[in-house]
Design a protein around this motif. Structure first.
Motif, PDB file in Angstrom:
ATOM      1  N   ALA A   1      29.426  30.763  79.623  1.00 47.59           N
ATOM      2  CA  ALA A   1      30.785  31.577  79.197  1.00 47.59           C
ATOM      3  C   ALA A   1      30.341  33.011  78.532  1.00 47.59           C
ATOM      4  O   ALA A   1      29.370  32.960  77.927  1.00 47.59           O
ATOM      5  CB  ALA A   1      31.701  31.041  78.331  1.00 47.59           C
ATOM      6  N   ALA A   2      31.059  33.900  78.743  1.00 43.57           N
ATOM      7  CA  ALA A   2      30.828  35.304  78.077  1.00 43.57           C
ATOM      8  C   ALA A   2      31.246  35.339  76.722  1.00 43.57           C
ATOM      9  O   ALA A   2      32.460  35.780  76.424  1.00 43.57           O
ATOM     10  CB  ALA A   2      31.579  36.411  78.870  1.00 43.57           C
ATOM     11  N   THR A   3      30.687  34.659  75.782  1.00 42.73           N
ATOM     12  CA  THR A   3      30.881  34.930  74.368  1.00 42.73           C
ATOM     13  C   THR A   3      29.884  35.671  73.575  1.00 42.73           C
ATOM     14  O   THR A   3      28.797  35.714  73.980  1.00 42.73           O
ATOM     15  CB  THR A   3      31.031  33.239  73.983  1.00 42.73           C
ATOM     16  OG1 THR A   3      29.561  32.669  74.246  1.00 42.73           O
ATOM     17  CG2 THR A   3      31.940  32.314  74.408  1.00 42.73           C
ATOM     18  N   ALA A   4      30.402  36.028  72.555  1.00 45.41           N
ATOM     19  CA  ALA A   4      29.663  37.266  71.741  1.00 45.41           C
ATOM     20  C   ALA A   4      28.920  36.352  70.425  1.00 45.41           C
ATOM     21  O   ALA A   4      29.216  34.967  70.263  1.00 45.41           O
ATOM     22  CB  ALA A   4      30.595  37.906  71.063  1.00 45.41           C
ATOM     23  N   PRO A   5      27.857  36.760  69.838  1.00 45.98           N
ATOM     24  CA  PRO A   5      27.359  35.966  68.671  1.00 45.98           C
ATOM     25  C   PRO A   5      28.377  35.650  67.668  1.00 45.98           C
ATOM     26  O   PRO A   5      29.431  36.444  67.419  1.00 45.98           O
ATOM     27  CB  PRO A   5      26.122  36.850  68.174  1.00 45.98           C
ATOM     28  CG  PRO A   5      25.861  38.211  69.378  1.00 45.98           C
ATOM     29  CD  PRO A   5      27.038  37.884  70.140  1.00 45.98           C
ATOM     30  N   ALA A   6      28.265  34.608  66.858  1.00 47.28           N
ATOM     31  CA  ALA A   6      29.000  34.116  65.924  1.00 47.28           C
ATOM     32  C   ALA A   6      29.078  35.102  64.811  1.00 47.28           C
ATOM     33  O   ALA A   6      30.316  35.157  64.317  1.00 47.28           O
ATOM     34  CB  ALA A   6      28.479  32.857  65.344  1.00 47.28           C
ATOM     35  N   THR A   7      28.082  35.930  64.333  1.00 48.32           N
ATOM     36  CA  THR A   7      28.389  36.603  63.247  1.00 48.32           C
ATOM     37  C   THR A   7      27.552  38.279  63.398  1.00 48.32           C
ATOM     38  O   THR A   7      26.763  38.258  64.230  1.00 48.32           O
ATOM     39  CB  THR A   7      27.524  36.175  62.175  1.00 48.32           C
ATOM     40  OG1 THR A   7      25.960  36.065  62.436  1.00 48.32           O
ATOM     41  CG2 THR A   7      28.095  34.713  61.613  1.00 48.32           C
ATOM     42  N   ALA A   8      28.188  39.171  62.881  1.00 50.23           N
ATOM     43  CA  ALA A   8      28.062  40.375  63.044  1.00 50.23           C
ATOM     44  C   ALA A   8      26.850  40.733  61.835  1.00 50.23           C
ATOM     45  O   ALA A   8      26.745  40.264  61.121  1.00 50.23           O
ATOM     46  CB  ALA A   8      29.134  41.319  63.050  1.00 50.23           C
ATOM     47  N   PRO A   9      26.191  41.745  62.200  1.00 50.68           N
ATOM     48  CA  PRO A   9      25.179  41.959  61.241  1.00 50.68           C
ATOM     49  C   PRO A   9      26.075  42.766  59.736  1.00 50.68           C
ATOM     50  O   PRO A   9      27.047  43.222  59.923  1.00 50.68           O
ATOM     51  CB  PRO A   9      24.431  43.460  61.749  1.00 50.68           C
ATOM     52  CG  PRO A   9      24.632  43.226  63.288  1.00 50.68           C
ATOM     53  CD  PRO A   9      25.919  42.519  63.322  1.00 50.68           C
ATOM     54  N   THR A  10      25.340  42.478  58.696  1.00 50.69           N
ATOM     55  CA  THR A  10      26.148  42.886  57.477  1.00 50.69           C
ATOM     56  C   THR A  10      25.702  44.062  57.120  1.00 50.69           C
ATOM     57  O   THR A  10      24.388  44.428  56.955  1.00 50.69           O
ATOM     58  CB  THR A  10      25.694  41.963  56.400  1.00 50.69           C
ATOM     59  OG1 THR A  10      25.869  40.356  56.644  1.00 50.69           O
ATOM     60  CG2 THR A  10      26.343  41.988  55.082  1.00 50.69           C
TER      61      THR A  10
ATOM     62  N   PRO B   1      29.765  51.774  57.178  1.00 46.39           N
ATOM     63  CA  PRO B   1      30.851  51.462  57.934  1.00 46.39           C
ATOM     64  C   PRO B   1      30.659  49.965  58.685  1.00 46.39           C
ATOM     65  O   PRO B   1      29.462  49.495  58.781  1.00 46.39           O
ATOM     66  CB  PRO B   1      30.898  52.483  59.100  1.00 46.39           C
ATOM     67  CG  PRO B   1      29.706  53.067  59.133  1.00 46.39           C
ATOM     68  CD  PRO B   1      29.009  53.008  57.716  1.00 46.39           C
ATOM     69  N   GLY B   2      31.666  49.256  58.658  1.00 46.41           N
ATOM     70  CA  GLY B   2      31.500  47.842  59.001  1.00 46.41           C
ATOM     71  C   GLY B   2      31.697  47.723  60.625  1.00 46.41           C
ATOM     72  O   GLY B   2      31.678  48.825  61.471  1.00 46.41           O
TER      73      GLY B   2
END
Length: 231
Positions: free
Chosen positions: A80-89, A95-96
């Motif tokens: 499935a086309a899912t993204a990583p669970a966490t974004a870089p801090t 900027p976030g």
């Protein structure tokens, strides 16, 4: 009684006492050798033997008392086309990550060559806040009812870099696929119709939909669809 009579009497008494003493000693010796019962066995001073240590290649008992190899963790990629669970801090004050709601997406610079299809997926920051994109988007074809068609895009080789998008700014990721059946066996390709692409921006769990009626190879062994990191 005369002196000689007393002497004979004393001698007789002395002889009798000596005889009794000899008999008593003999009886005691005899009883010590044969009259006593069997002696109790002496307690053993040896410690109980320890369980043998595991030899090379042996498996120690698993928790709970059973032995055997540990089970591998369950679960894995599903396609499935899912993204990583966490974004870089982000660093303090930086900027976030761009949330899905801050972005729009379109195809640009589409090209067909030698049985292949190439295009750029262009993300635009539609918000009033600067944000960043880092890494790979998740991409898959979907049918008219939103069900994934075929395998999700594999990740093409590339270096993940952080792209800063000011309001109205853009970042792109190259998309590649076979052009129709291309060089695949039709039975392996299993050509199918799709209504468009489900696209997860990098490190996001909510997806964007990009309308694009097309046909593609949806066979389970086909991995022609690839996507590169944003740049």
């Amino acid at each position: 009684m005369t002196t000689s009579s007393r002497s004979r009497s004393f001698a007789i008494l002395t002889l009798a006492a000596a005889t009794a003493c000899v008999l008593t000693a003999c009886g005691s010796s005899s009883n010590g050798s044969h009259g006593a019962g069997p002696a109790a066995p002496a307690p053993s001073s040896a410690a109980p033997s320890a369980a043998p240590a595991p030899g090379p290649g042996s498996v120690p008992p698993a928790p709970g008392g059973s032995s055997g190899t540990a089970a591998a963790p369950s679960g894995g990629p599903t396609g499935a086309a899912t993204a990583p669970a966490t974004a870089p801090t982000p660093a303090p004050g930086a900027p976030g990550a761009c949330a899905t709601g801050q972005l729009s997406v379109k195809q640009q610079n589409a090209d067909v060559a030698a049985g292949s299809y190439y295009a750029e997926l262009v993300f635009t920051n539609t918000s009033a806040t600067t944000c960043t994109l880092t890494g790979y988007p998740g991409v898959s074809y979907v049918t008219d009812n939103g069900v994934q068609s075929g395998n999700a895009a594999d990740r093409a080789p590339g270096t993940a870099a952080t792209v800063t998008l000011k309001p109205g700014g853009t970042a792109s990721a190259q998309l590649h696929d076979a052009n129709g059946v291309s060089g695949y066996d039709p039975a392996q390709c299993q050509l199918a119709s799709a209504k468009g692409l489900r696209i997860y921006p990098p490190n996001q769990r909510d997806a964007l939909f990009l309308p694009w009626p097309t046909q593609h190879c949806a066979g389970p062994t086909i991995h022609a669809l690839t996507v590169a990191p944003v740049h």
